[in-house]
Design a protein around this motif. Structure first.
Motif, PDB file in Angstrom:
ATOM      1  N   LEU A  41      -3.244 -10.142  17.215  1.00  0.00           N
ATOM      2  CA  LEU A  41      -4.207 -10.314  18.382  1.00  0.00           C
ATOM      3  C   LEU A  41      -3.536  -9.571  19.553  1.00  0.00           C
ATOM      4  O   LEU A  41      -4.502  -8.934  20.215  1.00  0.00           O
ATOM      5  N   ASN A  42      -2.557  -9.461  19.766  1.00  0.00           N
ATOM      6  CA  ASN A  42      -1.851  -8.791  20.871  1.00  0.00           C
ATOM      7  C   ASN A  42      -1.859  -7.262  20.564  1.00  0.00           C
ATOM      8  O   ASN A  42      -2.244  -6.606  21.551  1.00  0.00           O
ATOM      9  N   ALA A  54     -15.499  -7.436  19.501  1.00  0.00           N
ATOM     10  CA  ALA A  54     -15.024  -7.368  18.151  1.00  0.00           C
ATOM     11  C   ALA A  54     -13.847  -8.497  17.941  1.00  0.00           C
ATOM     12  O   ALA A  54     -13.928  -9.339  17.228  1.00  0.00           O
ATOM     13  N   ILE A  55     -12.998  -8.750  19.229  1.00  0.00           N
ATOM     14  CA  ILE A  55     -11.962  -9.635  19.328  1.00  0.00           C
ATOM     15  C   ILE A  55     -12.910 -10.974  19.625  1.00  0.00           C
ATOM     16  O   ILE A  55     -12.033 -11.886  18.594  1.00  0.00           O
ATOM     17  N   ARG A  56     -13.703 -11.219  20.392  1.00  0.00           N
ATOM     18  CA  ARG A  56     -14.340 -12.436  20.378  1.00  0.00           C
ATOM     19  C   ARG A  56     -15.171 -12.907  19.328  1.00  0.00           C
ATOM     20  O   ARG A  56     -14.758 -14.028  18.746  1.00  0.00           O
ATOM     21  N   ARG A  57     -15.549 -12.089  18.525  1.00  0.00           N
ATOM     22  CA  ARG A  57     -16.181 -12.372  17.262  1.00  0.00           C
ATOM     23  C   ARG A  57     -15.075 -12.968  16.196  1.00  0.00           C
ATOM     24  O   ARG A  57     -15.572 -13.874  15.454  1.00  0.00           O
ATOM     25  N   ALA A  58     -14.000 -12.382  16.209  1.00  0.00           N
ATOM     26  CA  ALA A  58     -13.096 -12.682  15.051  1.00  0.00           C
ATOM     27  C   ALA A  58     -12.505 -14.085  15.547  1.00  0.00           C
ATOM     28  O   ALA A  58     -12.164 -14.692  14.704  1.00  0.00           O
ATOM     29  N   VAL A  60     -13.856 -16.449  17.345  1.00  0.00           N
ATOM     30  CA  VAL A  60     -14.828 -17.319  17.151  1.00  0.00           C
ATOM     31  C   VAL A  60     -15.198 -17.795  15.737  1.00  0.00           C
ATOM     32  O   VAL A  60     -15.382 -18.702  15.299  1.00  0.00           O
ATOM     33  N   ALA A  61     -15.071 -16.728  14.895  1.00  0.00           N
ATOM     34  CA  ALA A  61     -15.396 -16.872  13.308  1.00  0.00           C
ATOM     35  C   ALA A  61     -14.081 -17.771  12.874  1.00  0.00           C
ATOM     36  O   ALA A  61     -14.194 -18.395  11.848  1.00  0.00           O
ATOM     37  N   ARG A  62     -13.007 -17.848  13.376  1.00  0.00           N
ATOM     38  CA  ARG A  62     -11.800 -18.600  13.067  1.00  0.00           C
ATOM     39  C   ARG A  62     -12.045 -20.200  13.848  1.00  0.00           C
ATOM     40  O   ARG A  62     -10.904 -20.742  13.852  1.00  0.00           O
ATOM     41  N   GLY A  63     -12.933 -20.167  14.482  1.00  0.00           N
ATOM     42  CA  GLY A  63     -13.208 -21.412  15.071  1.00  0.00           C
ATOM     43  C   GLY A  63     -12.888 -21.885  16.509  1.00  0.00           C
ATOM     44  O   GLY A  63     -12.907 -22.881  16.945  1.00  0.00           O
ATOM     45  N   PHE A  64     -12.371 -20.770  17.167  1.00  0.00           N
ATOM     46  CA  PHE A  64     -12.210 -20.665  18.593  1.00  0.00           C
ATOM     47  C   PHE A  64     -13.276 -20.640  19.685  1.00  0.00           C
ATOM     48  O   PHE A  64     -14.232 -19.800  19.068  1.00  0.00           O
ATOM     49  N   GLN A  65     -13.676 -21.247  20.614  1.00  0.00           N
ATOM     50  CA  GLN A  65     -14.348 -21.153  21.533  1.00  0.00           C
ATOM     51  C   GLN A  65     -14.086 -20.260  22.738  1.00  0.00           C
ATOM     52  O   GLN A  65     -13.195 -20.639  23.461  1.00  0.00           O
ATOM     53  N   ILE A  66     -14.466 -19.068  22.836  1.00  0.00           N
ATOM     54  CA  ILE A  66     -14.099 -17.952  23.823  1.00  0.00           C
ATOM     55  C   ILE A  66     -15.407 -17.158  24.034  1.00  0.00           C
ATOM     56  O   ILE A  66     -16.096 -16.759  23.103  1.00  0.00           O
ATOM     57  N   GLY A  67     -15.615 -16.603  25.193  1.00  0.00           N
ATOM     58  CA  GLY A  67     -16.280 -15.324  25.620  1.00  0.00           C
ATOM     59  C   GLY A  67     -15.885 -14.263  25.861  1.00  0.00           C
ATOM     60  O   GLY A  67     -14.669 -14.140  26.137  1.00  0.00           O
ATOM     61  N   ASP A  68     -16.689 -13.219  25.700  1.00  0.00           N
ATOM     62  CA  ASP A  68     -16.318 -11.638  26.271  1.00  0.00           C
ATOM     63  C   ASP A  68     -15.441 -11.934  27.559  1.00  0.00           C
ATOM     64  O   ASP A  68     -14.434 -11.162  27.513  1.00  0.00           O
ATOM     65  N   THR A  69     -16.147 -12.405  28.570  1.00  0.00           N
ATOM     66  CA  THR A  69     -15.552 -12.463  29.911  1.00  0.00           C
ATOM     67  C   THR A  69     -13.912 -12.897  29.802  1.00  0.00           C
ATOM     68  O   THR A  69     -13.049 -12.262  30.337  1.00  0.00           O
ATOM     69  N   SER A  70     -13.675 -13.936  29.120  1.00  0.00           N
ATOM     70  CA  SER A  70     -12.268 -14.249  28.722  1.00  0.00           C
ATOM     71  C   SER A  70     -11.233 -13.373  28.359  1.00  0.00           C
ATOM     72  O   SER A  70     -10.059 -13.022  28.699  1.00  0.00           O
TER      73      SER A  70
END
Length: 85
Positions: A41-42, A54-58, A60-70
């Motif tokens: 991730l780093n 792409a980072i956000r989608r990956a 979210v696919a692992r169950g994390f709630q995050i948006g593009d802005t974050s």
């Protein structure tokens, strides 16, 4: 004996160091990731060729709630975790 009042510049610089706001979602996710995924991730965060979405989608696919802005704020060092770009 009165103490010397800090200069305006000193006050601005001190205020600039104070981080206010919510915890950084990326930092929270990094703390929850298995150690073998933290480096990945780093690396993705540091690579300008990797899209934020792409980072956000990956994540979210692992169950994390995050948006593009974050993700974007963390990448730019504009988040509240102290990350510097």
């Amino acid at each position: 004996m009165p103490t010397k009042k800090p200069s305006l510049l000193d006050e601005i610089q001190n205020e600039n160091r104070v981080r206010k706001g919510p915890l950084c979602t990326v930092k929270l996710i990094l703390a929850d990731l298995p150690s073998e995924d933290v480096d990945g991730l780093n690396q993705a965060m540091a690579d300008p060729e990797v899209k934020t979405t792409a980072i956000r989608r990956a994540l979210v696919a692992r169950g994390f709630q995050i948006g593009d802005t974050s993700v974007a704020r963390h990448r730019k060092g504009e988040c509240f975790c102290g990350h510097s770009g």
